[in-house]
Scaffold this active site. Sequence first.
Site, mmCIF file in Angstrom:
data_model
loop_
_atom_site.group_PDB
_atom_site.id
_atom_site.type_symbol
_atom_site.label_atom_id
_atom_site.label_comp_id
_atom_site.label_asym_id
_atom_site.label_seq_id
_atom_site.Cartn_x
_atom_site.Cartn_y
_atom_site.Cartn_z
ATOM 1 C CG HIS A 171 1.810 -2.373 -16.233
ATOM 2 N ND1 HIS A 171 1.377 -3.568 -15.708
ATOM 3 C CD2 HIS A 171 2.852 -2.660 -17.040
ATOM 4 C CE1 HIS A 171 2.139 -4.543 -16.191
ATOM 5 N NE2 HIS A 171 3.031 -4.014 -17.002
ATOM 6 N N GLY A 185 0.769 -1.242 0.000
ATOM 7 C CA GLY A 185 0.000 0.000 0.000
ATOM 8 C C GLY A 185 0.797 1.287 0.000
ATOM 9 C CB THR A 186 4.307 2.249 -0.790
ATOM 10 O OG1 THR A 186 4.415 1.538 -2.021
ATOM 11 C CG2 THR A 186 4.989 1.474 0.324
ATOM 12 C CG ASN A 187 2.129 3.350 -5.797
ATOM 13 O OD1 ASN A 187 2.854 4.341 -5.781
ATOM 14 N ND2 ASN A 187 2.374 2.311 -6.575
ATOM 15 C CG ASN A 216 -3.600 -0.947 -13.150
ATOM 16 O OD1 ASN A 216 -3.400 -1.035 -11.950
ATOM 17 N ND2 ASN A 216 -2.988 -1.724 -14.030
ATOM 18 C CE LYS A 263 -9.706 -15.037 -8.985
ATOM 19 N NZ LYS A 263 -8.603 -15.902 -9.410
#
Length: 189
Positions: A103, A12-14, A101, A58
């Site tokens: 990448h 979770g750093t981003n 997203n 999921k």
Amino acid sequence: MKNIVLFASGSGTNAENIILHFKKIRQANVVAVFCNNPKAKVLERAQKHHVTAVVFSKEDLKTEIFLQKLNEFQPDLIVLAGFLLQLPENIIQSYSNKIINIHPALLPKYGGKGMYGMNVHQSVLENKESETGITIHYVNEHYDEGKTIFQKNVGIKDCITAEEIAVKIHELEQQYFPEVIEKLITSNI
């Protein structure tokens, strides 16, 4: 005020960087972090910053009840920040052009199923690339094939391990991901 919902699977750093960015500039709120991993560090980071965390499986992700739960947060933008599962079609359709997203490569290279994190960096290294980078893109029903929003490259000729490449990519993510999200939010997506 716009609402941002983050999806993450790992440390979770981003996600934390995005939360802090929007707390500072106050143009949007990160209203929730959705996570498919009950042991992920991102849940601690969300709690630390008083952001609601939603843990799911999921199987949950594919249900209408899950979509209803997501809708409760009224997201103007959904941000995948290290999220490893593919979103089902009902979510992609409900939030068309409102899901992005990041990448860790310059798409279309090194994209697709199984190409995430160190898998990407190792492939880049093995193919002796002289540069790599990040791609921020819209999410569609295929892994890493949505329309590109932003790319930033970085030279890696000096890197001799995948871990060294990962450090450079992480620096790009930390710098540019919140800025791109801010531009999307302020352009009235």
